[in-house]
Each structure stands twice: as structure tokens, then as C-alpha cells.
Scaffold this active site. Structure first.
Site, mmCIF file in Angstrom:
data_model
loop_
_atom_site.group_PDB
_atom_site.id
_atom_site.type_symbol
_atom_site.label_atom_id
_atom_site.label_comp_id
_atom_site.label_asym_id
_atom_site.label_seq_id
_atom_site.Cartn_x
_atom_site.Cartn_y
_atom_site.Cartn_z
ATOM 1 N N ASP A 1 46.320 52.112 40.619
ATOM 2 C CA ASP A 1 45.522 50.944 40.978
ATOM 3 C C ASP A 1 44.787 51.238 42.281
ATOM 4 O OD1 ASP A 1 46.619 49.820 38.768
ATOM 5 O OD2 ASP A 1 47.735 48.243 39.804
ATOM 6 N N ASP B 1 45.153 39.829 30.290
ATOM 7 C CA ASP B 1 46.097 39.562 31.377
ATOM 8 C C ASP B 1 46.400 38.069 31.360
ATOM 9 O OD1 ASP B 1 45.629 42.260 32.132
ATOM 10 O OD2 ASP B 1 43.850 41.628 33.245
#
Length: 242
Positions: free
Chosen positions: A8, A129
């Protein structure tokens, strides 16, 4: 099942967030390329890259960091975060990304996702998500009104290579994967599903492994790899059923 180590990217560094909160970032490596190399040297088959700043701002931000990874590592990569136009998708494929993940745009412009699937068959994934089953967008900063399953079903016949399903409340929290929600989603789809969010130990991967029969084809692992609770070789062994 394939292991996808997660890198990330925030402000050019390799970080992990807690439940997607940009204010709660832990920097694990100042050099994303070095981190990618470490995962590649440990034997991973894929890398999962996310441009966190890009997801919030709506356009790619950590391009230099991604390009440094692509230059240094031969392992195929999938990338999400802030990719909202056909031009942006094309640029990433030209740069060497193997699979592009579309999230926010899947909610806001499903037609663009379907067009991308036609243009790049087998190379587009949809990132879903969710908090309590409802899809979040714009780097998880906003809630939509769309249910995760309803969104996934919109793309059943579009040629999407995978649905990447993240339970936001589990992400970075080391509380285990939301196996039930992930299996429920996979059972309603023919599209393969990749599980994401909450892997904290090899036991979590052992719990996930039998769900392969429902079409769950991989697992994204982040913080547990950085904390040393899980190693790449051990995770691969569990997911391969060895």
C-alpha cells in the site's frame, strides 16, 4: 489459491492503514521497490499494489513508486487506487501492470468498467470494499448505498477477471478474515473472488483454503507479513494445500 502480498503506497512509502484510515498509517518501508523485491525473492507469484493517495484524490499519485516496483521486479502486479479513466488504465498497462483494479468507478460508472473489460480481456478486476455489506468509495472515505453483492452481480457477464472483496472493518485490524461474507459473495457469482482484509495468521489462511471450492481463488495479505506473523513461503504452502 494465490497469495497476493500487499504493498500500500502513501506519500511514496510502503504503509499499512488501520481500517482504511489515512491518519492511522504505519510506515513499513521507505522503499516500495525494496519491499517488492523482498516479496519476490521470497517466492510470491503476484503482488497487490494500492495507490492510497490516488484512491482518495481520484487520480494516480504514487506513479513513481509503482514504476520503481515495475522496473525492479518481474513478478506480475495488480494495481488499484484512483484509476478512474480509460486513459489512466491504458497508461498503467503500458507501464507494465498486469491487472488493473477498478473500485470507485465501478459504483459511479459501471459502463466504463465494462468497456475496459472489452478492451483488455482478462486484465480488469473490480475492487469491492464494504462496511457491513455496503460499498465504500473514494478511498473508503464515503459510503455508497450499494450492497456489495448487487455491485458484484452487475459485472457477472462483463468479463471481469476477479472480484477483490475487502471487509473494511477487518482491514489492518488483525482480527481474521470475514470468511462468511466472502463465501456468501462467491457463492452467488461465477466470477472468481479474491479475499482481502484481516489475515493475521496462518490459521486464517487455513480457514480460507477450503473455500476454494466456492470460487475464492486467492488471498491478499498485508500487515501480517510486515509484522512477521506470516511469511511468504509459509503462506504459499498453506494456500497451495501442501
Amino acid at each position: 489459491m494465490i497469495l497476493f502480498p500487499a504493498i500500500d503506497l502513501k506519500d511514496g512509502k510502503c504503509v499499512r492503514l488501520l481500517r482504511g484510515d489515512m491518519q492511522r498509517a504505519t510506515v513499513f518501508n521507505d522503499s516500495p521497490a525494496a519491499q517488492a523485491k523482498a516479496f519476490a525473492n521470497a517466492g510470491c507469484e503476484w503482488l497487490h499494489l494500492v495507490d492510497l493517495n490516488g484512491a482518495v484524490e481520484g487520480h494516480p499519485v504514487n506513479r513513481a513508486a509503482v514504476e520503481s516496483i515495475l522496473k525492479d521486479v518481474d513478478v506480475p502486479t495488480q494495481l488499484g487506487g484512483g484509476i478512474r479513466t480509460i486513459e489512466s488504465i491504458a497508461q498503467w498497462f503500458e507501464a507494465g501492470v498486469k491487472r488493473v483494479i477498478l473500485g470507485t468507478i465501478a459504483v459511479k460508472e459501471p459502463g466504463l468498467v465494462k468497456a475496459a473489460c472489452k478492451q483488455w480481456p482478462g486484465q480488469i478486476a473490480v475492487g469491492i470494499d464494504a462496511r457491513e455489506g455496503i460499498v465504500a468509495v473514494d478511498g473508503w472515505t464515503k459510503q455508497s448505498t450499494v450492497r456489495a453483492l448487487d455491485l458484484a452481480l452487475r459485472f457477472e457477464d462483463a468479463g471481469v477477471s476477479a472480484i477483490i472483496y475487502t471487509d473494511i472493518d477487518r482491514d489492518g485490524a488483525m482480527g481474521g478474515v470475514n470468511v462468511d461474507a466472502t463465501v456468501t459473495l462467491a457463492q452467488h457469482l461465477t466470477t472468481p473472488v479474491i479475499a482481502s482484509g484481516g489475515v493475521s495468521s496462518l490459521d486464517d489462511l487455513r480457514e480460507l483454503k477450503p473455500t476454494e471450492e466456492f470460487g475464492i481463488v486467492g488471498a491478499i495479505v498485508g500487515r501480517a507479513l510486515y509484522d512477521g506473523r506470516v511469511t511468504v513461503p509459509d503462506a504459499i504452502r498453506v494456500l497451495k494445500g501442501e
